[in-house]
Design an enzyme around this catalytic site. Sequence first.
Site, PDB file in Angstrom:
ATOM      1  N   SER A  29       0.824  -1.218   0.000  1.00 39.91           N
ATOM      2  CA  SER A  29       0.000   0.000   0.000  1.00 39.91           C
ATOM      3  C   SER A  29       0.851   1.258   0.000  1.00 39.91           C
ATOM      4  CB  SER A  29      -0.870   0.064   1.259  1.00 39.91           C
ATOM      5  OG  SER A  29      -1.545  -1.127   1.467  1.00 39.91           O
ATOM      6  N   HIS A  60      -4.058   0.688  -4.349  1.00 42.84           N
ATOM      7  CA  HIS A  60      -3.307  -0.412  -4.957  1.00 42.84           C
ATOM      8  C   HIS A  60      -3.633  -0.382  -6.444  1.00 42.84           C
ATOM      9  CE1 HIS A  60      -2.806  -2.418  -1.014  1.00 42.84           C
ATOM     10  NE2 HIS A  60      -4.005  -1.956  -0.777  1.00 42.84           N
ATOM     11  N   HIS A  82      -4.898  -9.639  -2.123  1.00 46.29           N
ATOM     12  CA  HIS A  82      -5.080  -9.882  -0.688  1.00 46.29           C
ATOM     13  C   HIS A  82      -6.130 -10.957  -0.462  1.00 46.29           C
ATOM     14  CE1 HIS A  82      -3.588  -5.701  -0.938  1.00 46.29           C
ATOM     15  NE2 HIS A  82      -2.951  -5.988   0.181  1.00 46.29           N
ATOM     16  N   TYR A  84      -8.273 -10.869   1.863  1.00 47.82           N
ATOM     17  CA  TYR A  84      -9.555 -10.240   2.226  1.00 47.82           C
ATOM     18  C   TYR A  84     -10.363  -9.785   1.010  1.00 47.82           C
ATOM     19  CZ  TYR A  84      -7.072  -5.779   1.622  1.00 47.82           C
ATOM     20  OH  TYR A  84      -6.329  -4.750   1.113  1.00 47.82           O
ATOM     21  N   GLU A  85      -9.726  -9.739  -0.153  1.00 45.09           N
ATOM     22  CA  GLU A  85     -10.468  -9.372  -1.360  1.00 45.09           C
ATOM     23  C   GLU A  85     -11.314 -10.543  -1.857  1.00 45.09           C
ATOM     24  OE1 GLU A  85      -8.109  -6.621  -4.193  1.00 45.09           O
ATOM     25  OE2 GLU A  85      -6.584  -7.686  -3.049  1.00 45.09           O
ATOM     26  N   ALA A 112       2.545  -2.196   4.407  1.00 47.11           N
ATOM     27  CA  ALA A 112       2.225  -1.226   5.448  1.00 47.11           C
ATOM     28  C   ALA A 112       1.650  -2.046   6.599  1.00 47.11           C
ATOM     29  CB  ALA A 112       1.196  -0.229   4.939  1.00 47.11           C
ATOM     30  N   MET A 210      -2.096  -7.382   6.715  1.00 44.16           N
ATOM     31  CA  MET A 210      -3.027  -8.307   6.044  1.00 44.16           C
ATOM     32  C   MET A 210      -2.404  -8.948   4.807  1.00 44.16           C
ATOM     33  SD  MET A 210      -6.374  -5.812   6.287  1.00 44.16           S
ATOM     34  CE  MET A 210      -6.695  -4.867   7.793  1.00 44.16           C
ATOM     35  N   SER A 211      -1.088  -9.053   4.791  1.00 42.80           N
ATOM     36  CA  SER A 211      -0.440  -9.585   3.580  1.00 42.80           C
ATOM     37  C   SER A 211       0.857 -10.315   3.931  1.00 42.80           C
ATOM     38  CB  SER A 211      -0.132  -8.422   2.623  1.00 42.80           C
ATOM     39  OG  SER A 211       0.862  -7.577   3.160  1.00 42.80           O
ATOM     40  N   ASN A 234       0.748   3.089  11.093  1.00 41.46           N
ATOM     41  CA  ASN A 234      -0.131   3.541  12.191  1.00 41.46           C
ATOM     42  C   ASN A 234       0.200   2.700  13.417  1.00 41.46           C
ATOM     43  OD1 ASN A 234      -1.541   1.397  10.377  1.00 41.46           O
ATOM     44  ND2 ASN A 234      -2.483   1.135  12.404  1.00 41.46           N
ATOM     45  N   HIS A 246      -7.795   3.554   6.632  1.00 48.29           N
ATOM     46  CA  HIS A 246      -6.973   3.281   5.454  1.00 48.29           C
ATOM     47  C   HIS A 246      -6.308   4.572   4.966  1.00 48.29           C
ATOM     48  CE1 HIS A 246      -5.582   1.037   2.022  1.00 48.29           C
ATOM     49  NE2 HIS A 246      -6.249   1.765   1.156  1.00 48.29           N
TER      50      HIS A 246
HETATM   51  N1  HPA Z   1      -3.731  -3.717  11.182  1.00 48.44           N
HETATM   52  C1  HPA Z   1      -3.776  -4.566  10.139  1.00 48.44           C
HETATM   53  N2  HPA Z   1      -3.302  -4.261   8.955  1.00 48.44           N
HETATM   54  C2  HPA Z   1      -2.748  -3.055   8.780  1.00 48.44           C
HETATM   55  C3  HPA Z   1      -2.668  -2.122   9.823  1.00 48.44           C
HETATM   56  C4  HPA Z   1      -3.197  -2.473  11.083  1.00 48.44           C
HETATM   57  O1  HPA Z   1      -3.167  -1.709  12.068  1.00 48.44           O
HETATM   58  N3  HPA Z   1      -2.059  -1.010   9.309  1.00 48.44           N
HETATM   59  C5  HPA Z   1      -1.768  -1.297   8.018  1.00 48.44           C
HETATM   60  N4  HPA Z   1      -2.192  -2.514   7.685  1.00 48.44           N
END
Ligand code: HPA
Length: 273
Positions: A29, A60, A82, A84-85, A112, A210-211, A234, A246
């Site tokens: 990302s 993306h 991903h 989750y997609e 990220a 998530m990857s 974050n 996001h």
């Molecule tokens: N959690 C899960 N996936 C993420 C996060 C998070 O805080 N930040 C970026 N991808």
Amino acid sequence: MDLQAINEASKYIQAQIAEPPTIGLVLGSGLGLLADEIEEKKIIPYEQIPHFAKTTVSGHSGQLVIGKLSGKQVIAMKGRFHFYEGYSLKQVTFPIRVMKQLGIHSLLITNAAGGINEQFKPGDLMVITDHINLLGSNPLIGPHHELFGDRFPDMTKVYDPDYIQLVKTCAKELNIPIHEGVYVANSGPSYETPAEIKMLRYLGGDAVGMSTVPEAIVAKQEQIKILGISCISNMAAGILDQPLSHEEVIATTEKVKAQFLRLIREVISKLPA
Ligand code: HPA
């Protein structure tokens, strides 16, 4: 994913490039910018490649960029698939099998991630030393082909110790602070709860995303040397008194991308050809 699909995809790509790539890059990302710096590049949108899926998340984009970076012949995934997609982990990791077939010996995976370790702050970088797979699945489930590697691949050193050292040395030379730590993969797409983050910290996680883990498992099976770098976009849920978004993830990666790109370019210049 069957061998024929891998062959068809790699033949399609091969026909369009002059020199085989030796280093693969998966750009997470907000980090796709690196692909724009590749020289003498050939861009192939995922939708044109046989058996590739399409990306769906904003921030993306989906294309392979093949060419020269820091003097090396690289193949970059600008955007990834991903779990989750809704893709299967086979679809998520299909490009890794194709890149192996094209000739890569090393794979640099970026992402990220949320910082679980309270010493971290948004914008920090972390070299991945190990991972915890909490996706509830594994990309190697299903029929096995001996050509892929072992049926039960060893996972004691997924992230190459020499490459971890190399990143730390490069970061030091460039005066870029970098942490090391354990990356936890959660399926998403909802972010974690504060209770889940507390649990992940007890379990030994330093960052969560998530990857990356599916790609790393397949690359390890394929005996590709792996390097993983997270951009802490974050702080994970419950650490700061603010909601996650996001937009924050993208904004932070935007802010640190210059330094991130400098580090990656330096690392690639020092990887074997
Ligand atoms: N959690 C899960 N996936 C993420 C996060 C998070 O805080 N930040 C970026 N991808």
